[in-house]
Scaffold this motif. Structure first.
Motif, short mmCIF file in Angstrom:
data_model
loop_
_atom_site.label_atom_id
_atom_site.label_comp_id
_atom_site.label_asym_id
_atom_site.label_seq_id
_atom_site.Cartn_x
_atom_site.Cartn_y
_atom_site.Cartn_z
N SER A 83 0.88 -1.29 -0.14
CA SER A 83 -0.18 -0.29 -0.09
C SER A 83 0.81 1.54 0.18
CB SER A 83 -1.19 0.21 1.19
OG SER A 83 -0.35 0.11 2.26
N PRO A 84 -0.19 1.71 -0.47
CA PRO A 84 0.57 3.80 -0.18
C PRO A 84 1.56 3.70 1.72
CG PRO A 84 -1.72 4.03 -0.67
CD PRO A 84 -0.53 2.81 -0.87
N ALA A 85 2.57 4.34 1.35
CA ALA A 85 2.92 4.69 3.27
C ALA A 85 3.19 6.19 2.76
CB ALA A 85 3.61 4.00 3.41
N ILE A 86 2.83 6.95 4.32
CA ILE A 86 3.34 8.01 4.82
C ILE A 86 4.54 8.24 5.51
CG2 ILE A 86 2.35 10.18 6.14
CD1 ILE A 86 -0.29 9.10 6.13
N ALA A 87 5.66 9.14 4.50
CA ALA A 87 6.75 9.31 5.74
C ALA A 87 7.01 10.01 7.21
CB ALA A 87 8.07 9.18 5.07
N GLU A 88 6.50 10.87 6.94
CA GLU A 88 6.64 11.97 7.82
C GLU A 88 5.12 13.48 6.98
OE1 GLU A 88 6.74 13.59 10.57
OE2 GLU A 88 8.22 12.48 10.97
N PHE A 89 4.43 14.32 8.48
CA PHE A 89 3.83 14.80 7.88
C PHE A 89 3.68 16.32 9.15
CE2 PHE A 89 2.91 11.74 11.14
CZ PHE A 89 1.57 11.79 12.32
N ILE A 98 -4.42 21.91 5.67
CA ILE A 98 -3.74 21.73 5.18
C ILE A 98 -3.10 20.57 5.58
CG2 ILE A 98 -2.28 21.40 2.72
CD1 ILE A 98 -3.97 23.68 1.59
N VAL A 99 -2.67 19.56 5.21
CA VAL A 99 -2.01 18.61 6.42
C VAL A 99 -0.93 18.29 4.55
CG1 VAL A 99 -1.06 16.58 6.94
CG2 VAL A 99 -3.62 17.43 7.60
N SER A 100 0.35 18.41 4.65
CA SER A 100 1.64 18.51 4.22
C SER A 100 2.47 16.93 4.58
CB SER A 100 2.61 19.62 4.04
OG SER A 100 3.45 18.76 3.11
N MET A 101 2.43 16.13 3.66
CA MET A 101 3.20 15.05 3.77
C MET A 101 4.07 14.59 3.01
SD MET A 101 -0.08 12.31 3.43
CE MET A 101 -1.47 13.56 4.44
N THR A 102 5.14 13.79 2.92
CA THR A 102 6.54 12.79 2.38
C THR A 102 5.46 11.20 2.13
OG1 THR A 102 7.93 12.72 4.20
CG2 THR A 102 7.76 14.61 2.54
N GLY A 103 6.31 10.77 1.14
CA GLY A 103 5.70 9.35 1.12
C GLY A 103 5.83 8.45 0.42
N VAL A 104 5.79 7.02 0.00
CA VAL A 104 6.04 6.51 -1.12
C VAL A 104 4.90 5.89 -1.79
CG1 VAL A 104 8.00 5.69 -0.82
CG2 VAL A 104 5.92 4.43 0.14
N GLU A 105 4.47 5.80 -3.05
CA GLU A 105 2.89 5.49 -4.04
C GLU A 105 1.69 6.29 -3.47
OE1 GLU A 105 3.32 3.22 -6.15
OE2 GLU A 105 5.16 2.81 -5.17
N LEU A 106 2.15 8.04 -2.84
CA LEU A 106 0.63 8.46 -2.63
C LEU A 106 0.55 9.74 -3.68
CD1 LEU A 106 2.27 10.54 0.43
CD2 LEU A 106 0.76 8.53 0.18
N ASP A 107 1.05 9.14 -5.11
CA ASP A 107 0.71 10.06 -6.27
C ASP A 107 0.49 8.64 -7.32
OD1 ASP A 107 2.75 8.86 -6.32
OD2 ASP A 107 4.01 9.68 -8.37
N ARG A 108 -0.36 7.81 -7.32
CA ARG A 108 -0.38 6.28 -7.50
C ARG A 108 -1.96 6.52 -7.62
NH1 ARG A 108 4.42 3.12 -9.79
NH2 ARG A 108 5.86 4.43 -9.51
N SER A 109 -2.86 6.81 -8.31
CA SER A 109 -4.37 7.58 -8.28
C SER A 109 -4.60 6.87 -6.57
CB SER A 109 -5.08 5.83 -8.70
OG SER A 109 -4.98 5.91 -9.71
N SER A 110 -3.57 7.44 -5.02
CA SER A 110 -4.05 7.22 -4.45
C SER A 110 -5.15 8.15 -3.88
CB SER A 110 -3.20 7.50 -3.43
OG SER A 110 -1.82 6.66 -3.35
#
Length: 823
Positions: A83-89, A98-110
Motif C-alpha cells: 500500500s501507499p505509506a506516509i513517512a512524515e507529516f 492543509i496537511v503536508s506529508m511525504t511518503g511513497v506511492e501517494l501519487d498513483r491513484s491514491s
C-alpha cells in the motif's frame, strides 16, 4: 457471519472510496463522506481494540479518560505491505486546513481516508478525499470543512483498497519535562505540541503514576499549546511517569510517558540552616578594604561545614583575586541593590569558578568591573544543579557565564550585563524572568552547541547603554549551532526584546541580528548505503561518523524513499547504526542520507520581538526567527514581530551537504512595520546535487503582515541543482500595505528596487506549492510598479485555492500557469 459482514463492508469501502476519488478529482479537496448505516454498523465489528492497534501509547494500567474527553472509536483497517505509506507529516491542522506529508506511492491513484468523530457522537465517520497535489515524494491534503472543529483526525493513505498505516493529526505530543526532578511543590513543565484542548490556553490534563501502578490527575496552573505547568503533588519520593492528554482522541489521545523523579530533598536542602556571616571572618564590606582573604576563609569554612550558606550583609566587598565556589554551598546577600562583590584589580581570569554541585547564588551583585580581561565572569565548567536567583551579574564587555556541559542550570529574576553566555552542550537549562543587558556587540544572550532541554521564559533583551558604542549587542536572544552535536527540546515563551538589531553596519557585521537563530550546518551526504531495517541502517563504512559528541548525530533521509524522516543515532557497530525509533517508511537503495547534527522539537510561542527603526535603511539580517539548515519539527506560533529586516526566515543551504529544514510550522504570528515579511528559500550555495530536497512539508498559516516596506513573501532561489522545496503550504495569511506581495525570484535577499530576475542556468525549484485563502492587499503602499504575484521560474508548480491579490499595478491574478513535475 462476522467475516462475511467484514467482506461486504470492505467491498463497500472500496466502492465508496472510488466514488470519493471521482468526486475529489477536481483537486480542491472536495470529499465524499461515508454516511450509510451499514458502514456505521460495521465500525463496531471492525473497531480498533485499543491504541496499541495503531502503535499509540497508553498508561498501564489504563487510566480513566479526562472529564469531557472526546469519544473516539476508529475503525481498524487491514494494512497492506504494497500500500501507499506516509513517512512524515505536519502534525497540526483544523478542518479546512492543509496537511503536508511525504511518503511513497501517494501519487498513483491514491486517495486519503479521514476518520473523525464529533465529541458527543457515539460513532465516527470516514471521509475520502483526493490530494491537492501529489508526486512520488510528497502530497498535500485539505481537511474537509465537514469534519468536527479542531479534533483529532486519523488519515489512511489508500490505493484501490490497499491502505497504509494511519497518521494522527492534532494528537497530544509531549516532548520533554523540565525540570525533570524536584520535591513536592516544585513547578514542573511539560513541553511539546498539541498539548491543550482546541490548541487553546485553558484545558490540558496531566496524569502522574508510578511505573506499573495507578496514578492520579494533577491540575495544571498554566497551559498553552506547547507548555503545561504543574506543581509536583505530595507523593512519596521515587520515579514516576507523567502522561498528558489534550482531551481529543479518547483512549487514542495520550502522550507519554515522561520520567519525573520526585525527591525527598532538594539539591540545595539545609544550606540556609547553616549561615556563615563573612563579617565573622574579617570582611569589612565598606567598599575600601580588600576583603579577598576574609571571603576565602568564609568559603573554605563553608566547604567544610556544607551544606551551608555564606551570608554577605549589605555592603560592597572588594576582591583582588578570583573566588572558588565550593559544592553544596550557597552565597546569599541582602538584595542585588544592597550587597555587591566587586573585582578591584585586573586578573585576566574568571572572577568566580564553580567547583562543585548544588551551588546557589541569591540576592546580591557580582561585578567583574571590566577587570577579567577576556575571561568570563563565572566559569561553570560541568556543574550540576546551579541556581542563580535575584542576582546581578555585571560582566560588561565579556560573557557572564561559560557553562559547557552543565546539567540543571536555573537562572531566574536576575539581571545579566554581558556580551552573552555560552551554554555549550548543557542540559536542563532554565532562564526565566531575567533582564539581559547586552554589551560589546555580544553575539547572543545564550549560545548552545549541542545541548538539549533548554527553556527561556519571560526574559527581556535590551542594550545596556545605547549612548556608548560598546553598550550594544547585535540583537540575538539565542544562537544554536551543531559543533557539539544535535540540539533537541527547546522552548521560548513570553520573552521580549527591545531595539534589538545591529545598530551601525560600519562597526559591526550586519549579517547578524536574528533574535532566535538556528545555524545548523553540521552535515554530510552518505552515499554508501547497503541495507536498512525498521530501526537500523547499514553502510559500507562508518569511518566518516567522526568523534562522539555530547549531542550525538542524526540520520536524515534527504531524498528518495522515505524523504523527510530523521532519527537519532543511539549506537553504532561495524558499519551499522541503530536508531532511537523505527522508520515510518524504511529506506532503500533510492534513499539519500545526510549524516547530520540537527536541531529538532522546537517551540517559539507568544514572544514580542522588536528590531530597530532602521529596518529598511541598512542591510542587516535582523529577523525574529531564523531556521537555517538542518532544523526539523519546529513551531513558531503567536509571536508579535516588528521593525525587522525580515520578519521570519526559513533557509535551505548547500545540497551537497544536505542542509535542509523539514516540517516547520509558522502560525498565528503578526509581523508589522518591517522591510519584508516572510523569507523562504535557498541561499549561499553555488553548486549542488539534484535529488536532495531543500524543504519538505513546511507550513505558513494564519500569519498577519502589515506595513511592509518591500516584499510580503520572498520565495528565493539560487543558481544550483538540488535544495528543491516540495509541499510548501501558505495558508490564510494576510498582507496589508505592501508594494510586492509574493515574489518567486533569484537572490531576493539582495534585491531592493523591484527588478526581480530569474536564476541563470540550473536552479533550485519550488514544487507543488499550495496557496490557500491568502489575502494580499497593496493598501497604502505606492501603486506605481507594485506587483501582487510574480514568478521568474515558470518550471515551478503551484496550486492556488482562493488566494486574492488586490490593487497592485500587476500580478493581481496570482499564479496563472500551474505545472507538475513528471514522476
Amino acid at each position: 457471519m462476522m467475516k462475511v459482514l467484514a467482506s461486504v463492508v470492505l467491498a463497500s469501502l472500496v466502492a465508496l472510496t472510488l466514488i470519493g476519488v471521482a468526486v475529489a478529482q477536481r483537486g480542491t479537496g472536495n470529499a465524499a463522506t461515508f454516511h450509510d448505516a451499514a458502514l456505521r454498523g460495521a465500525f463496531s465489528a471492525e473497531e480498533a481494540r485499543g491504541p496499541g492497534d495503531f502503535g499509540m501509547p497508553v498508561p498501564t494500567p489504563e487510566a480513566p479518560l479526562p472529564e469531557g474527553a472526546d469519544s473516539f472509536n476508529p475503525p481498524l483497517f487491514r494494512v497492506s505491505r504494497s500500500s501507499p505509506a506516509i513517512a512524515e507529516f505536519s502534525r497540526t491542522a483544523d478542518r479546512n486546513e492543509i496537511v503536508s506529508m511525504t511518503g511513497v506511492e501517494l501519487d498513483r491513484s491514491s486517495n486519503f481516508e479521514i476518520f473523525s468523530q464529533a465529541p458527543s457522537a457515539v460513532k465516527g465517520e470516514v471521509t475520502a478525499v483526493s490530494p491537492l497535489r501529489a508526486d512520488k515524494t510528497a502530497a498535500t491534503v485539505l481537511l474537509p470543512v465537514s469534519l468536527p472543529e479542531w479534533s483529532m483526525y486519523l488519515i489512511w493513505p489508500n490505493r484501490n483498497g490497499d491502505r497504509g498505516q494511519p497518521i494522527a493529526i492534532n494528537r497530544t505530543e509531549a516532548w520533554w519535562l523540565g525540570p525533570n526532578k524536584g520535591t513536592p511543590g516544585t513547578l514542573i513543565s511539560v513541553y511539546g505540541r498539541n498539548l491543550t484542548r482546541g490548541n487553546g490556553t485553558s484545558l490540558s490534563y496531566l496524569y502522574i503514576k508510578p511505573p506499573g501502578g495507578s496514578g492520579s490527575y494533577v491540575k495544571p496552573v498554566a497551559v498553552n499549546p506547547f507548555k503545561v505547568d504543574f506543581p509536583i503533588p505530595d507523593m512519596p519520593a521515587g520515579s514516576y511517569e507523567v502522561w498528558i492528554h489534550n482531551s481529543h482522541g479518547g483512549r487514542f489521545g495520550w502522550s507519554g510517558p515522561l520520567k519525573l523523579d520526585i525527591l525527598t530533598r532538594s539539591p540545595w536542602a539545609d544550606q540556609k540552616s547553616n549561615l556563615l556571616n563573612v563579617k565573622r571572618f574579617g570582611a569589612a564590606g565598606d567598599g575600601i578594604t580588600d576583603d579577598t582573604a576574609a571571603l576565602q576563609r568564609a568559603l573554605e569554612a563553608a566547604k567544610t561545614a556544607a551544606p551551608a550558606t555564606v551570608y554577605f550583609p549589605a555592603g560592597t566587598y572588594l576582591v583582588t583575586s578570583f573566588l572558588t565556589a565550593p559544592g553544596n554551598v550557597g552565597w546569599a546577600g541582602d538584595g542585588m541593590n544592597m550587597t555587591e562583590i566587586r573585582l578591584d584589580r585586573s586578573i585576566d581570569h574568571s572572577m568566580i569558578e564553580i567547583a562543585g554541585e548544588n551551588v546557589q547564588f541569591e540576592g546580591l551583585t557580582v561585578n567583574a568591573n571590566r577587570k577579567t580581561g577576556k575571561q568570563v565572569l563565572m566559569q561553570v565548567y560541568s556543574a550540576k544543579d546551579l541556581r542563580i536567583a535575584s542576582v546581578k551579574l555585571n560582566a560588561w564587555g565579556v560573557a557572564a557565564l561559560e557553562a559547557n556541559g552543565a546539567s540543571g542550570l536555573y537562572i531566574s529574576d536576575s539581571e545579566l550585563v554581558e556580551n552573552g553566555s555560552f551554554y555549550g552542550s548543557s542540559r536542563q537549562v532554565f532562564l526565566s524572568g531575567n533582564k539581559f543587558r547586552m554589551t560589546g556587540y555580544g553575539e547572543s544572550v545564550a549560545a548552545l552547541w549541542g545541548g538539549r532541554d533548554f527553556s527561556m521564559v519571560g526574559n527581556e533583551l535590551s542594550n545596556a547603554d545605547e549612548s556608548q558604542d560598546d553598550g550594544h549587542g547585535i540583537g540575538r536572544f539565542f544562537v544554536g549551532q551543531a559543533h557539539f552535536g544535535s540540539l533537541r527540546n527547546l522552548y521560548w515563551g513570553n520573552n521580549t526584546s527591545r531595539n534589538a538589531a545591529p545598530h551601525d553596519c560600519d562597526k559591526v557585521d550586519c549579517n547578524k541580528g536574528e533574535q532566535i537563530c538556528f545555524e545548523i550546518v553540521g552535515s554530510k551526504i552518505k552515499s554508501d548505503f547497503v541495507t536498512a531495517t525498521a530501526d537500523t541502517v547499514s553502510f559500507k563504512s562508518l569511518s566518516d561518523l567522526g568523534e562522539v559528541t555530547p549531542g550525538g548525530q542524526d540520520l536524515v533521509v534527504v531524498g528518495g524513499r522515505g524523504a523527510g524522516q530523521h532519527r537519532h543515532i543511539v549506537a553504532s557497530a561495524d558499519s551499522t547504526v541503530t536508531l532511537d525509533a523505527p522508520w515510518n517508511v524504511v529506506p532503500d537503495q533510492t534513499s539519500r542520507f545526510a549524516l547530520a547534527a540537527i536541531a529538532s522539537r522546537v517551540a517559539i510561542y507568544d514572544n514580542n520581538f522588536d528590531g530597530r527603526s532602521t529596518y529598511s535603511e541598512h542591510d542587516s539580517d535582523s529577523t525574529s526567527v531564523l531556521l537555517f539548515g538542518n532544523v526539523y519539527d519546529a513551531v513558531v506560533d503567536n509571536n508579535r514581530i516588528s521593525r525587522m529586516r525580515h520578519g521570519m526566515m526559513t533557509i535551505a543551504l548547500d545540497p551537497t551537504l544536505g542542509l535542509a529544514p523539514y516540517f516547520l510550522q509558522y502560525s498565528n504570528n503578526t509581523v508589522s512595520d518591517s522591510n519584508s515579511g516572510l523569507y523562504v528559500g535557498t541561499t549561499f550555495a553555488d553548486s549542488g546535487n539534484s535529488g536532495i530536497w531543500g524543504g519538505l512539508g513546511n507550513v505558513y498559516r494564519n500569519n498577519r503582515f502589515e506595513n511592509l516596506t518591500h516584499i510580503g513573501v520572498e520565495y528565493e532561489t539560487w543558481a544550483h541543482d538540488g535544495s528543491d522545496y516540495n509541499g510548501t503550504v501558505f495558508e490564510r495569511n494576510s498582507f496589508k500595505n505592501v508594494p510586492y506581495g509574493f515574489v518567486d525570484a533569484y537572490q531576493l535577499i539582495w534585491t531592493y528596487d523591484g527588478r526581480f530576475k530569474s536564476a541563470p542556468g540550473s536552479h533550485s525549484m519550488k514544487v507543488n506549492t499550495i496557496l490557500h485563502e491568502n489575502d494580499f492587499d497593496r493598501g497604502s503602499a505606492a501603486a506605481h510598479g507594485s506587483v501582487g504575484f510574480v514568478t521568474r521560474h515558470p518550471s515551478n508548480s503551484w496550486l492556488n485555492i482562493g488566494s486574492t491579490w488586490k490593487d497592485f499595478a500587476s500580478g493581481n491574478d496570482g499564479p496563472i500557469v500551474t505545472k507538475s513535475l513528471p514522476d
